[in-house]
Motif scaffolding. Sequence first.
Motif, PDB file in Angstrom:
ATOM      1  N   VAL A  78       4.215   8.055  -3.829  1.00  0.00           N
ATOM      2  CA  VAL A  78       3.822   6.649  -3.601  1.00  0.00           C
ATOM      3  C   VAL A  78       4.022   5.790  -4.858  1.00  0.00           C
ATOM      4  O   VAL A  78       4.074   4.568  -4.773  1.00  0.00           O
ATOM      5  CB  VAL A  78       2.363   6.501  -3.084  1.00  0.00           C
ATOM      6  CG1 VAL A  78       2.157   7.296  -1.806  1.00  0.00           C
ATOM      7  CG2 VAL A  78       1.332   6.886  -4.142  1.00  0.00           C
TER       8      VAL A  78
ATOM      9  N   ILE B 140       5.191   1.875  -2.789  1.00  0.00           N
ATOM     10  CA  ILE B 140       4.379   1.902  -1.549  1.00  0.00           C
ATOM     11  C   ILE B 140       2.909   2.185  -1.845  1.00  0.00           C
ATOM     12  O   ILE B 140       2.035   1.853  -1.060  1.00  0.00           O
ATOM     13  CB  ILE B 140       4.949   2.888  -0.493  1.00  0.00           C
ATOM     14  CG1 ILE B 140       4.935   4.339  -1.006  1.00  0.00           C
ATOM     15  CG2 ILE B 140       6.341   2.466  -0.036  1.00  0.00           C
ATOM     16  CD1 ILE B 140       5.262   5.361   0.093  1.00  0.00           C
ATOM     17  N   GLY B 141       2.629   2.793  -3.013  1.00  0.00           N
ATOM     18  CA  GLY B 141       1.238   3.070  -3.385  1.00  0.00           C
ATOM     19  C   GLY B 141       0.415   1.813  -3.622  1.00  0.00           C
ATOM     20  O   GLY B 141      -0.818   1.876  -3.714  1.00  0.00           O
TER      21      GLY B 141
ATOM     22  N   ILE C  53      -1.592   2.728   2.389  1.00  0.00           N
ATOM     23  CA  ILE C  53      -1.291   3.960   1.642  1.00  0.00           C
ATOM     24  C   ILE C  53      -2.473   4.295   0.716  1.00  0.00           C
ATOM     25  O   ILE C  53      -2.875   5.460   0.587  1.00  0.00           O
ATOM     26  CB  ILE C  53       0.013   3.789   0.824  1.00  0.00           C
ATOM     27  CG1 ILE C  53       1.202   3.545   1.757  1.00  0.00           C
ATOM     28  CG2 ILE C  53       0.254   4.985  -0.080  1.00  0.00           C
ATOM     29  CD1 ILE C  53       1.636   4.739   2.587  1.00  0.00           C
TER      30      ILE C  53
ATOM     31  N   LYS D  64      -5.096   6.102   2.529  1.00  0.00           N
ATOM     32  CA  LYS D  64      -4.746   7.516   2.765  1.00  0.00           C
ATOM     33  C   LYS D  64      -5.009   8.337   1.496  1.00  0.00           C
ATOM     34  O   LYS D  64      -5.573   9.431   1.560  1.00  0.00           O
ATOM     35  CB  LYS D  64      -3.258   7.649   3.137  1.00  0.00           C
ATOM     36  CG  LYS D  64      -2.898   7.203   4.548  1.00  0.00           C
ATOM     37  CD  LYS D  64      -1.441   7.593   4.841  1.00  0.00           C
ATOM     38  CE  LYS D  64      -0.869   6.856   6.048  1.00  0.00           C
ATOM     39  NZ  LYS D  64      -1.584   7.113   7.295  1.00  0.00           N
TER      40      LYS D  64
ATOM     41  N   GLN E 189      -1.058  13.891   6.389  1.00  0.00           N
ATOM     42  CA  GLN E 189      -0.976  12.572   5.738  1.00  0.00           C
ATOM     43  C   GLN E 189       0.155  12.544   4.700  1.00  0.00           C
ATOM     44  O   GLN E 189       0.881  11.546   4.589  1.00  0.00           O
ATOM     45  CB  GLN E 189      -2.302  12.233   5.034  1.00  0.00           C
ATOM     46  CG  GLN E 189      -3.481  12.040   5.978  1.00  0.00           C
ATOM     47  CD  GLN E 189      -3.268  10.900   6.958  1.00  0.00           C
ATOM     48  OE1 GLN E 189      -2.897   9.800   6.584  1.00  0.00           O
ATOM     49  NE2 GLN E 189      -3.472  11.173   8.230  1.00  0.00           N
TER      50      GLN E 189
ATOM     51  N   ILE F 291       3.318  10.026   4.694  1.00  0.00           N
ATOM     52  CA  ILE F 291       3.616   9.141   3.557  1.00  0.00           C
ATOM     53  C   ILE F 291       5.077   9.289   3.139  1.00  0.00           C
ATOM     54  O   ILE F 291       5.738   8.313   2.777  1.00  0.00           O
ATOM     55  CB  ILE F 291       2.659   9.468   2.373  1.00  0.00           C
ATOM     56  CG1 ILE F 291       1.270   8.898   2.674  1.00  0.00           C
ATOM     57  CG2 ILE F 291       3.206   8.940   1.048  1.00  0.00           C
ATOM     58  CD1 ILE F 291       0.196   9.310   1.667  1.00  0.00           C
TER      59      ILE F 291
END
Length: 386
Positions: free
Chosen positions: A266, A276-277, A282, A285, A338, A342
């Motif tokens: 991420v 994306i983190g 995200i 998650k 998960q 991701i």
Amino acid sequence: MDFGFTDEQLMIRDVARRIAQEKIAPSAEHFDRTGEFPLENIRLLGENGLMGIEVPEAYGGAGMDPISYVLAMIEIAAGDCAHSTIVSVNNSLFCNGILKFGTEEQKQLYVRAIAEGREIGAFALTEPQSGSDATAMRCRAVKRDDGRFVINGKKSWITSGPVAKYIVLFAMTDPDKGAKGVTAFMIDTAKPGFFRGKTEPKLGIRASATCEIEFQDYIAEAHEVLGTEGEGFKIAMGVLDAGRIGIASQAVGLARAAYEAAVAYVKERKSFGQAIGSFQMIQAKIADMKCRLDAAELLTLRAAWAKANADRNGGRYSTEASVAKLSASETAMFITHQALQIHGGMGYSKEMPLERYFRDAKITEIYEGTSEIQRLVIARNETGLR
Ligand code: CAA
């Protein structure tokens, strides 16, 4: 509970981590793809004391405590889940029962070979028609006048069955007595009357060989009984309490590997112009995975601490072991799911280990007592009701 680790505990953790990262993780994809048994890696683990972590040095082991076992198992499972299955069966299911119920001769003969990693051990309880309902076993051991037993029957889903030299077997000696009619035997697979079926093709932990085994007029000597006649079911259940801590550790290690892969991904994967983190979905998650991972690890260490107390003072730790196994295995399923999500398409690809982690995680909810059995054990112990 003491949250600090001793120098010895950290030392065995570091040995396990080094072998897991340098030897096991790089070969995990190969063994998963081919389904070969990783004998060389297992021997290396044995040479470093990791096949008999809690076995006293007098019987060839490392002479460490249950916390050390958990720490080492987490590292090995983070390298590869299948390897940790083989390690866990040798350590928990094989050595534990013999150390507790075996004679001096049995400890010297069976435990030493397995703890040193020279031979592989197995544990045979499940049968084609009886898994959770273990007392419904049909494998029979009939006592003859000369004190020997004649064993006939089948056992299925035997982890390390294809390669095991010795097996702890549970068979009915007195079917009318139910659980009290079960006796444990030490089996030498080189003796006549022992047969192996085909190796099971499996969804995950493919390097851990599993097969059906069969006994046809196999003769067990009186000195090959483990414990006393009729004590077998209690031995099996007590050993499974220890085994469930091993599976909980395995699930924690596997979950940690998937979690760490997700955190790295991420930070590096960009979407809509940013890592994306930085997206809240995200982040949620990652936070949920972290909470469940830490909780599972602490519950597993608590179970090891309870086992250490029981080893010193007597008593049982069934609830702590089942709580740890249930929580950690469901955590491993959650986190590998998960982490794969991701990674998106890359998670689904065999080019990355995520899909293997996901496949490997499922078994932790099934073997050594399904999640349903863990709930049954916990609820029975908590309520006193049956
Ligand atoms: N420690 C010591 N004794 C125990 C015990 C334990 N943890 N659990 C039960 N016992 C004793 C009980 O006290 C009782 O003895 P008393 O009559 O003297 O009181 C006796 O054992 C029978 O107990 P139950 O009446 O509770 O037995 P049950 O038939 O209701 O079964 C069960 C209980 C929890 C369902 C049990 O059968 C069980 O755990 N089933 C799951 C089996 C399992 O985990 N199989 C996995 C196979 S091994 C595997 O997966 C290996 C591999 O290769 C990786």
